[in-house]
Design a protein around this motif. Structure first.
Motif, PDB file in Angstrom:
ATOM      1  N   VAL A  12      35.877  39.967   9.352  1.00 60.60           N
ATOM      2  CA  VAL A  12      35.784  41.404   9.086  1.00 60.60           C
ATOM      3  C   VAL A  12      35.714  41.548   7.574  1.00 60.60           C
ATOM      4  CG1 VAL A  12      36.827  43.673   9.368  1.00 60.60           C
ATOM      5  CG2 VAL A  12      37.164  41.926  11.131  1.00 60.60           C
ATOM      6  N   ARG A  13      34.618  42.128   7.072  1.00 62.50           N
ATOM      7  CA  ARG A  13      34.420  42.215   5.628  1.00 62.50           C
ATOM      8  C   ARG A  13      33.886  43.591   5.242  1.00 62.50           C
ATOM      9  NH1 ARG A  13      30.301  38.149   3.738  1.00 62.50           N
ATOM     10  NH2 ARG A  13      29.375  38.455   5.802  1.00 62.50           N
ATOM     11  N   PRO A  14      34.248  44.089   4.051  1.00 60.14           N
ATOM     12  CA  PRO A  14      33.687  45.368   3.593  1.00 60.14           C
ATOM     13  C   PRO A  14      32.227  45.215   3.191  1.00 60.14           C
ATOM     14  CG  PRO A  14      35.093  44.409   1.904  1.00 60.14           C
ATOM     15  CD  PRO A  14      35.238  43.542   3.109  1.00 60.14           C
ATOM     16  N   VAL A  15      31.410  46.162   3.632  1.00 64.12           N
ATOM     17  CA  VAL A  15      30.002  46.219   3.217  1.00 64.12           C
ATOM     18  C   VAL A  15      29.892  46.963   1.891  1.00 64.12           C
ATOM     19  CG1 VAL A  15      27.696  47.080   3.839  1.00 64.12           C
ATOM     20  CG2 VAL A  15      29.237  46.191   5.615  1.00 64.12           C
ATOM     21  N   ASN A  16      30.630  48.056   1.797  1.00 62.36           N
ATOM     22  CA  ASN A  16      30.713  48.895   0.601  1.00 62.36           C
ATOM     23  C   ASN A  16      32.047  49.631   0.694  1.00 62.36           C
ATOM     24  OD1 ASN A  16      30.342  51.071   2.369  1.00 62.36           O
ATOM     25  ND2 ASN A  16      28.156  51.227   1.948  1.00 62.36           N
ATOM     26  N   PRO A  17      32.349  50.582  -0.191  1.00 59.74           N
ATOM     27  CA  PRO A  17      33.656  51.254  -0.098  1.00 59.74           C
ATOM     28  C   PRO A  17      33.871  52.062   1.177  1.00 59.74           C
ATOM     29  CG  PRO A  17      32.739  51.519  -2.292  1.00 59.74           C
ATOM     30  CD  PRO A  17      31.652  50.936  -1.454  1.00 59.74           C
ATOM     31  N   TYR A  18      32.830  52.257   1.992  1.00 62.56           N
ATOM     32  CA  TYR A  18      32.943  53.139   3.143  1.00 62.56           C
ATOM     33  C   TYR A  18      32.748  52.428   4.474  1.00 62.56           C
ATOM     34  CZ  TYR A  18      31.614  55.802  -0.954  1.00 62.56           C
ATOM     35  OH  TYR A  18      31.521  56.265  -2.241  1.00 62.56           O
ATOM     36  N   LEU A  19      32.199  51.232   4.483  1.00 62.94           N
ATOM     37  CA  LEU A  19      31.848  50.569   5.727  1.00 62.94           C
ATOM     38  C   LEU A  19      32.436  49.158   5.779  1.00 62.94           C
ATOM     39  CD1 LEU A  19      28.040  51.493   5.865  1.00 62.94           C
ATOM     40  CD2 LEU A  19      29.843  52.442   7.326  1.00 62.94           C
ATOM     41  N   HIS A  20      32.847  48.751   6.991  1.00 65.19           N
ATOM     42  CA  HIS A  20      33.282  47.381   7.248  1.00 65.19           C
ATOM     43  C   HIS A  20      32.392  46.771   8.325  1.00 65.19           C
ATOM     44  CE1 HIS A  20      36.879  48.333   4.972  1.00 65.19           C
ATOM     45  NE2 HIS A  20      37.292  47.094   5.102  1.00 65.19           N
ATOM     46  N   ALA A  21      32.130  45.483   8.208  1.00 65.81           N
ATOM     47  CA  ALA A  21      31.324  44.769   9.191  1.00 65.81           C
ATOM     48  C   ALA A  21      32.195  43.792   9.967  1.00 65.81           C
ATOM     49  CB  ALA A  21      30.186  44.024   8.506  1.00 65.81           C
ATOM     50  N   PHE A  22      32.135  43.879  11.297  1.00 64.76           N
ATOM     51  CA  PHE A  22      32.804  42.945  12.198  1.00 64.76           C
ATOM     52  C   PHE A  22      31.744  41.956  12.684  1.00 64.76           C
ATOM     53  CE2 PHE A  22      35.416  46.635  12.057  1.00 64.76           C
ATOM     54  CZ  PHE A  22      36.709  46.272  12.381  1.00 64.76           C
ATOM     55  N   GLU A  23      31.842  40.733  12.232  1.00 66.04           N
ATOM     56  CA  GLU A  23      30.894  39.679  12.628  1.00 66.04           C
ATOM     57  C   GLU A  23      31.381  39.059  13.927  1.00 66.04           C
ATOM     58  OE1 GLU A  23      28.110  38.239  11.625  1.00 66.04           O
ATOM     59  OE2 GLU A  23      27.727  38.913   9.572  1.00 66.04           O
ATOM     60  N   CYS A  24      30.600  39.217  14.987  1.00 63.09           N
ATOM     61  CA  CYS A  24      31.016  38.753  16.308  1.00 63.09           C
ATOM     62  C   CYS A  24      29.976  37.806  16.901  1.00 63.09           C
ATOM     63  CB  CYS A  24      31.203  39.942  17.260  1.00 63.09           C
ATOM     64  SG  CYS A  24      32.312  41.227  16.653  1.00 63.09           S
ATOM     65  N   THR A  25      30.410  37.060  17.901  1.00 68.92           N
ATOM     66  CA  THR A  25      29.538  36.147  18.619  1.00 68.92           C
ATOM     67  C   THR A  25      29.677  36.396  20.116  1.00 68.92           C
ATOM     68  OG1 THR A  25      29.898  34.479  16.910  1.00 68.92           O
ATOM     69  CG2 THR A  25      28.910  33.725  18.962  1.00 68.92           C
ATOM     70  N   VAL A  26      28.554  36.275  20.825  1.00 70.66           N
ATOM     71  CA  VAL A  26      28.558  36.422  22.282  1.00 70.66           C
ATOM     72  C   VAL A  26      28.824  35.061  22.904  1.00 70.66           C
ATOM     73  CG1 VAL A  26      27.190  37.015  24.310  1.00 70.66           C
ATOM     74  CG2 VAL A  26      26.942  38.343  22.200  1.00 70.66           C
ATOM     75  N   PRO A  27      29.918  34.913  23.643  1.00 72.61           N
ATOM     76  CA  PRO A  27      30.209  33.624  24.282  1.00 72.61           C
ATOM     77  C   PRO A  27      29.690  33.565  25.712  1.00 72.61           C
ATOM     78  CG  PRO A  27      32.105  35.033  24.472  1.00 72.61           C
ATOM     79  CD  PRO A  27      31.023  35.846  23.787  1.00 72.61           C
ATOM     80  N   GLY A  28      29.744  32.403  26.317  1.00 68.17           N
ATOM     81  CA  GLY A  28      29.565  32.260  27.755  1.00 68.17           C
ATOM     82  C   GLY A  28      28.158  32.465  28.261  1.00 68.17           C
ATOM     83  N   ASP A  29      28.039  32.580  29.593  1.00 69.36           N
ATOM     84  CA  ASP A  29      26.747  32.764  30.262  1.00 69.36           C
ATOM     85  C   ASP A  29      26.539  34.228  30.589  1.00 69.36           C
ATOM     86  OD1 ASP A  29      26.240  30.019  30.250  1.00 69.36           O
ATOM     87  OD2 ASP A  29      27.429  29.748  32.086  1.00 69.36           O
ATOM     88  N   GLY A  30      25.269  34.655  30.606  1.00 65.84           N
ATOM     89  CA  GLY A  30      24.917  36.053  30.808  1.00 65.84           C
ATOM     90  C   GLY A  30      25.542  36.694  32.020  1.00 65.84           C
ATOM     91  N   PRO A  31      25.308  36.170  33.276  1.00 69.09           N
ATOM     92  CA  PRO A  31      25.864  36.816  34.449  1.00 69.09           C
ATOM     93  C   PRO A  31      27.383  36.893  34.426  1.00 69.09           C
ATOM     94  CG  PRO A  31      24.123  35.277  35.060  1.00 69.09           C
ATOM     95  CD  PRO A  31      24.412  35.049  33.602  1.00 69.09           C
ATOM     96  N   ALA A  32      28.019  35.813  33.947  1.00 68.91           N
ATOM     97  CA  ALA A  32      29.483  35.814  33.898  1.00 68.91           C
ATOM     98  C   ALA A  32      29.989  36.847  32.910  1.00 68.91           C
ATOM     99  CB  ALA A  32      29.991  34.429  33.513  1.00 68.91           C
TER     100      ALA A  32
END
Length: 351
Positions: free
Chosen positions: A326-346
Motif C-alpha cells: 500500500v503506497r501513496p500515489v500523491n497527497p490524496y490517493l493511495h494504491a493497493f497493489e494486489c494479486t489474483v490467486p488461485g483458479d478462475g472457477p474456484a
C-alpha cells in the motif's frame, strides 16, 4: 486590509465552524462570478473587479474580504485584491484549475442534503430518495441536468489531473494488457497507453459515460487502435483475461456494490493478474479535512463511504485478493497493489 490572526479560542472556533456554509457559499460565488478570471497579475480594487464581473462594488468587496480571511485572494494596504496560490485555482485557464470541483461540491442539491446529515447518521442511508423520490444518479440525470453537467466537468478535470500522477506511479513495463474498471472517460487509461506504446487496454463504464470517452480513445483517436471501449456495469461483468486491472475511486459505494465489483474482477482475471485499487483514504493522509468531508457527502448522496486503510484492506482480502503493498500515489490517493490467486472457477465460487 484583511488580516488573519492566530488560532481562535474554542468558542470562536466553534462559531466559525457553524458558519462553514458561508465560506463554501463565498467560494462558489467567486467561481460563478468569475472573479479569479477577471483578476490579472496586478492587484485590483473591488470597483475595478466589479466592472469586469458585472457586480455591485460594495457587496463584492464584502465577498472578497471574507474570502481573504481564508487565503482565497489577498487584500493589500490600499484595499486592493491580489491572487494567492489558492485563488488561482479558481481560474478556468489554470492547468490545475479546481473551479469545476468547487461548483460540484456546492451544487444546489448539496444545500438540500447537508441539513439532513443527522438523519443519514441515524439510518446509515442516503437521504436523496427521501428528498427527491429517486436515487442520486437518477435524480441527477433526470431532474438536474445542469448539476449533471457540472458533475461531468468536475470528474473530467479531477481525472485528468490525477491520471498524470497514476501513470507516473505505476510500473506496467511487463504488462501487455490493462482494463480500467469503472474508468469514466478513460483519462488514466489514455495516460498509461501513451506511456507504454506496446500495451493494449479496455475501458469499462456505463454507456452514457464511455460515449464521451477521451478523444484519444475514440474512433480516429491516436490510441483507438489499441483500445476496446466496453459499455457496461462493473457490478455485472468485467472484461476478462487482462494482465492488470485498475480500479480507481469506485469502491466507495455501498458494500454490496463493492463486493460484486471485486467478485467480477477476480472471476475475469487470470491467476497472478495484478489488481491496483486506488482510493482516497480517511486516515494516513494530509488531506484529512477534505476526505472526511467527502466521506460524509457520500453518505448523504449514495449511501457510500470513503475508507480507512484497514477497511479497504479488509474488503480486498475478504474478496480473495492478496495485498502486496500500500503506497501513496500523491497527497490524496493511495494504491493497493494486489494479486489474483488461485483458479478462475474456484475464485468465483469462493468470492
Amino acid at each position: 486590509m484583511t488580516t488573519v490572526g492566530t488560532a481562535p479560542p474554542p468558542p470562536m472556533r466553534l462559531r466559525e465552524l457553524a458558519f462553514g456554509a458561508a465560506c463554501a457559499a463565498a467560494v462558489r460565488a467567486a467561481a460563478r462570478l468569475g472573479v479569479a478570471d477577471a483578476l490579472g497579475e496586478d492587484p485590483m480594487s473591488a470597483e475595478e473587479l466589479a466592472k469586469e464581473v458585472k457586480a455591485e462594488p460594495r457587496p463584492l468587496r464584502r465577498l472578497l474580504r471574507a474570502l481573504s480571511c481564508h487565503g482565497v485572494f489577498a487584500e493589500d494596504g490600499d484595499g486592493r485584491f491580489a491572487h494567492t496560490g489558492v485563488s488561482r485555482l479558481l481560474r478556468e485557464d489554470d492547468p490545475n484549475s479546481m473551479r469545476d470541483v468547487v461548483l460540484w461540491c456546492t451544487e444546489p442539491w448539496t444545500w438540500d442534503a447537508w441539513p439532513l446529515l443527522d438523519e443519514a447518521v441515524r439510518s446509515g442511508r442516503s437521504v436523496v430518495p427521501d428528498l427527491y423520490g429517486k436515487d442520486f444518479f437518477a435524480y441527477l440525470h433526470q431532474d438536474a441536468p445542469e448539476s449533471a453537467h457540472v458533475f461531468n466537468r468536475a470528474m473530467t478535470r479531477s481525472s485528468e489531473q490525477s491520471a498524470r500522477d497514476v501513470a507516473a506511479f505505476l510500473d506496467l513495463s511487463e504488462a501487455e494488457s490493462v482494463v480500467d474498471v469503472g474508468g469514466g472517460q478513460g483519462h488514466v487509461l489514455a495516460s498509461l497507453l501513451e506511456r507504454y506504446p506496446g500495451m493494449r487496454g479496455a475501458l469499462l463504464d456505463l454507456p452514457p459515460v464511455v460515449a464521451n470517452a477521451d478523444p484519444r480513445l475514440r474512433e480516429g483517436g491516436a490510441l483507438a487502435d489499441r483500445v476496446r471501449i466496453v459499455p457496461g456495469d462493473c457490478r455485472t461483468a468485467v472484461p476478462a483475461g487482462a494482465d492488470v486491472y485498475i480500479v480507481k475511486n469506485i469502491l466507495e459505494w455501498d458494500d454490496d456494490s463493492t463486493r460484486r465489483t471485486l467478485r467480477n474482477i477476480i472471476a475475469a482475471a487470470r491467476p497472478g493478474a495484478r489488481v491496483v485499487v486506488i482510493e482516497n483514504l480517511v486516515d494516513d493522509t494530509p488531506s484529512m479535512r477534505f476526505t472526511t468531508a467527502m466521506d460524509l457527502l457520500l453518505l448523504l448522496n449514495v449511501g457510500g463511504a470513503k475508507h480507512t486503510g484497514r477497511s479497504m484492506a479488509e474488503r480486498l482480502t475478504g474478496a480473495g485478493l492478496a495485498i502486496g503493498s500500500v503506497r501513496p500515489v500523491n497527497p490524496y490517493l493511495h494504491a493497493f497493489e494486489c494479486t489474483v490467486p488461485g483458479d478462475g472457477p474456484a475464485r468465483a465460487a469462493g468470492a
